[in-house]
Structures are given as C-alpha cells and as structure tokens.
Design a protein around this motif. Structure first.
Motif, PDB file in Angstrom:
ATOM      1  N   THR A   1       7.183   3.098  -4.827  1.00 28.04           N
ATOM      2  CA  THR A   1       7.135   1.520  -4.815  1.00 28.04           C
ATOM      3  C   THR A   1       8.276   0.873  -5.138  1.00 28.04           C
ATOM      4  O   THR A   1       8.674   0.039  -4.479  1.00 28.04           O
ATOM      5  CB  THR A   1       5.784   1.061  -5.614  1.00 28.04           C
TER       6      THR A   1
ATOM      7  N   ARG B   1      -5.896  -0.428  -7.627  1.00 22.44           N
ATOM      8  CA  ARG B   1      -5.141   0.924  -7.956  1.00 22.44           C
ATOM      9  C   ARG B   1      -3.925   0.940  -7.668  1.00 22.44           C
ATOM     10  O   ARG B   1      -3.001   1.511  -8.775  1.00 22.44           O
ATOM     11  CB  ARG B   1      -5.859   2.051  -7.142  1.00 22.44           C
ATOM     12  N   MET B   2      -3.211   0.139  -6.864  1.00 24.34           N
ATOM     13  CA  MET B   2      -1.768  -0.006  -6.865  1.00 24.34           C
ATOM     14  C   MET B   2      -1.343  -0.667  -7.883  1.00 24.34           C
ATOM     15  O   MET B   2      -0.208  -0.331  -8.711  1.00 24.34           O
ATOM     16  CB  MET B   2      -1.543  -0.596  -5.332  1.00 24.34           C
TER      17      MET B   2
ATOM     18  N   LEU C   1       1.077   4.856  -3.620  1.00 19.40           N
ATOM     19  CA  LEU C   1      -0.121   5.417  -4.581  1.00 19.40           C
ATOM     20  C   LEU C   1      -0.067   6.745  -4.551  1.00 19.40           C
ATOM     21  O   LEU C   1       0.070   7.531  -3.873  1.00 19.40           O
ATOM     22  CB  LEU C   1      -1.482   5.074  -3.454  1.00 19.40           C
TER      23      LEU C   1
ATOM     24  N   SER D   1       0.844  -1.260  -0.087  1.00 18.72           N
ATOM     25  CA  SER D   1      -0.005  -0.058  -0.198  1.00 18.72           C
ATOM     26  C   SER D   1       0.899   1.189   0.067  1.00 18.72           C
ATOM     27  O   SER D   1       0.316   2.353   0.082  1.00 18.72           O
ATOM     28  CB  SER D   1      -0.887  -0.030   1.284  1.00 18.72           C
TER      29      SER D   1
ATOM     30  N   GLN E   1      -0.905   1.326 -11.332  1.00 18.93           N
ATOM     31  CA  GLN E   1      -0.304   2.372 -11.526  1.00 18.93           C
ATOM     32  C   GLN E   1       0.957   2.074 -12.451  1.00 18.93           C
ATOM     33  O   GLN E   1       1.880   1.169 -12.350  1.00 18.93           O
ATOM     34  CB  GLN E   1       0.485   2.851 -10.136  1.00 18.93           C
TER      35      GLN E   1
ATOM     36  N   LEU F   1      -8.301  -0.598  -3.470  1.00 23.12           N
ATOM     37  CA  LEU F   1      -6.979  -0.008  -3.086  1.00 23.12           C
ATOM     38  C   LEU F   1      -5.744  -0.805  -3.765  1.00 23.12           C
ATOM     39  O   LEU F   1      -4.792  -0.436  -4.487  1.00 23.12           O
ATOM     40  CB  LEU F   1      -6.551  -0.058  -1.806  1.00 23.12           C
TER      41      LEU F   1
END
Length: 378
Positions: free
Chosen positions: A63, A114-115, A57, A54, A118, A111
């Motif tokens: 990341t 969405r991660m 984002l 997590s 990316q 979530l």
C-alpha cells in the motif's frame, strides 16, 4: 551484436521500458533486449489504471509503495511530455469501485475495513459511499447500483501512449533498443555479464530482468527466484460516445478518445488468441447494469491478454548475492508502478543496490527456500 553497456534491461514492455528510461535519465549507457512485437505483451493489453484502492491486503508495504507511485505519476507524465511532446492523458481525480446489490456493498465495506485496519498500511483515504453519494459524481448510474468505494488517489492514463513515450525517450537518452533479441543464456565473468541472444552476445556491467512471466526462467541463471502465476483477462471496447464518466472505475473507464473500456475477468487459461464470449457477456451485462445507457453502444473490438502476475499477486524486487549486479523486477501493476520504476528502481540499480526496506518487503525470499529449490516453471 557484441557491445558493452552500463546496464542491460531484459524486457522492453512497460516495466522494462520505465526502468531503462529512468536509467537513461541518470546518464547510464543502457541496452534493452526485447522479444519485440511477437511477444504476448501485457503493455498492449492492459486496462491502463493508475490504481491504489484495494491493493496491498496482506502486504501493508505494498500500500505504501502504491501510494508513492500514484503521487509521483504527475511528475512522470510531465517529464515525458516535456521530453517527447507526448501527452499520456493522465487523469487523476479519484476512482470508484461500484457495487450491485446489498450483498456486494457489504462485502466491499468489509474489505475497506480490513484494508484500513492493517498495521503499517498507508492511509489512502478509501471510503464507502452510498448510491446517492455516488450519484453526485456519476449521475448516470443505474438503479441496481448500491454504492461503492472511492479513493482520491486513483486515476488512469493512455497506456499505449505512455509506452510509446518511453520508447521515444530512449532515443533522446541514447538508449539502444534491440527487438527480436530474447535472452536464452546469461553468464558472468570478469565482472561483467554476457547475455546470449539469437542475433549475438551483449555485455553489461549490470542487468535488470524485467521480462514479465519469462523472469521465472531467466532468474535462476543469475541466482534469483521469480515464481510467476500468470492469468488471462479479456477487455471489451465500445464505440465513441459522449463524455459521461469523469472518474475511472475498477472495471469501466472512458478513454481520452471517448471509447468505453470494460474489463473484469480472470482465467487460468494462457492462450490469448481466442475469446470466451460468455465471459464478455457477463462483463458487458454488469457494465450496462451500472450505466444503462451503455446498452445502446456497439462493441468495436475486444481482446484477451496475459497478465504478468507473481504467484502471490505482490511485486518482486530482488538482487542477486551470487551474481552481484543482477536485479529482477516483476509486478502485475506495470502502469500504476511505472513512476516508481522510472524514478526509484532505476536510481537504486544505478547506485548498485536495492534499498534494504524494498528488499525486505518484496524479495522473493518470502516464498521460502523450499519453493525456490523446487522451481520448475509454470
């Protein structure tokens, strides 16, 4: 105190200690200027996670940076133990974020998607698991647990022992640690920096500002910008109990000594001398809904701590154009990123320049020139 060094690191918390240790490892003559034990040190109040899932984002480069740190943590733990004899109790077999009820499970699933979506983000294999799948790894979860996310790169350490190991390593590398030396002024003349403290002046060819939230005040002295937005968090610790939690959670972990740490709060208040028991009650209620047997344990201590937090939550790494040789480092994840600070940031500082990819991703220039011009403290 008027001594010359290759590098002066301002701040002796976990961030500054990792960088200083890394510089000493490279043979540099290093001084660490620190407020000492009177400071509101996040290094003593943190939750001690080596955490990937997590994070990042809105900033895919974070990341990548976080995954790199996680993968280097084993090397750091090994080198610290070999040098100091201290085992930082790194456990890195994956971590969970548990959800209560279907609404939370749905929000977490969104979530995770969405991660994963990316562009440019690292693939750290975070996945959603049903309650029955979670139960295979965490058999004592309660009936309200609807599932959760799992990341194989996550883990945790004994952060106090890590902090001690870095400082023990200082002596082996010949690093000079000066407590009770908060820096009040920085100037540069004749190719070296002068740092003013209550107990004298120190000179160094390069400086690294790693003073946590105080970087916001120090950075402008050398043409840098470090906008901070600190918050307060609370932690509850139970008595020792049987081993039951083989994986850390975002909000619960069992230490190597058998106690259980519970922490899941974020407040704008910056006074760490008091606790809000209503917040502790919510945290412990959620914990015992996840693991009902926790309701039988006694709480043995609790505390509040001030998080080091850049305004947008992402790290800041920058170098000064007006004062070459001055660097700033700010981050919330001082434990997770310790390996990168010890091996990568230290190497770049020793070489005299941060790598363009790092600056491009994490420079405070992302906040804009107008924000820097209006920097007025917090």
């Amino acid at each position: 105190m008027r001594t010359e060094y290759d590098v002066a690191v301002v701040g002796g918390g976990l961030l500054g200690s990792a960088i200083a240790w890394g510089l000493g490892r490279l043979g540099k003559k290093v001084a660490v200027l620190d407020e000492g034990d009177i400071t509101k040190r996040a290094s003593r109040a943190n939750f001690a996670l080596v955490w990937v899932q997590s994070k990042g984002l809105g900033m895919p480069a974070y990341t990548v940076w976080t995954v790199q740190a996680s993968q280097a943590w084993g090397r750091l733990a090994s080198e610290l133990k070999q040098q100091t004899g201290l085992d930082v109790s790194l456990q890195q077999n994956g971590g969970f974020h548990l959800t209560l009820g279907e609404d939370e499970f749905g929000q977490r699933t969104e979530l995770v998607m969405r991660m994963h979506n990316q562009t440019g983000a690292a693939d750290y294999k975070m996945e959603m698991l049903s309650a029955s799948e979670v139960k295979k790894s965490l058999p004592l979860i309660g009936p309200e647990v609807s599932g959760g996310s799992y990341c194989p790169l996550d883990g945790h350490v004994n952060s106090l022992r890590t902090f001690r190991a870095f400082h023990t390593g200082f002596r082996a590398f010949g690093i000079d640690y000066f407590p009770e030396r908060p820096v009040s002024a920085i100037s540069k003349s004749g190719g070296e920096f002068s740092l003013t403290t209550p107990k004298g002046e120190l000179r160094a060819a390069k400086i690294v500002l790693a003073a946590g939230n105080a970087n916001q005040t120090l950075a402008p002295m050398v043409g840098l910008y470090a906008p901070m937005g600190p918050t307060r968090g609370q932690i509850v610790v139970t008595e020792r109990t049987m081993p039951f939690l083989p994986h850390p959670l975002t909000t619960i972990r069992q230490t190597d000594e058998g106690t259980v740490m519970i922490g899941d709060s974020k407040e704008d208040e910056l006074d760490d001398r008091t606790l809000k028991h209503s917040i502790s009650a919510v945290m412990t209620d959620r914990a015992q809904r996840m693991f009902p047997h926790l309701s039988r344990l006694n709480v043995v201590r609790s505390w509040a701590g001030i998080r080091v937090m850049p305004q947008d939550g992402f790290p800041i790494y920058d170098q000064s154009e007006t004062h070459p040789g001055a660097f700033v480092a700010c981050c919330h994840s001082g434990v997770t990123l310790a390996s990168n600070h010890a091996f990568e940031i230290a190497r770049m500082v020793a070489q005299g320049a941060l790598e363009p990819e790092l600056v491009g991703a994490f420079s405070a220039s992302r906040f804009g020139a107008a924000a820097a011009a209006n920097n007025s403290g917090y």
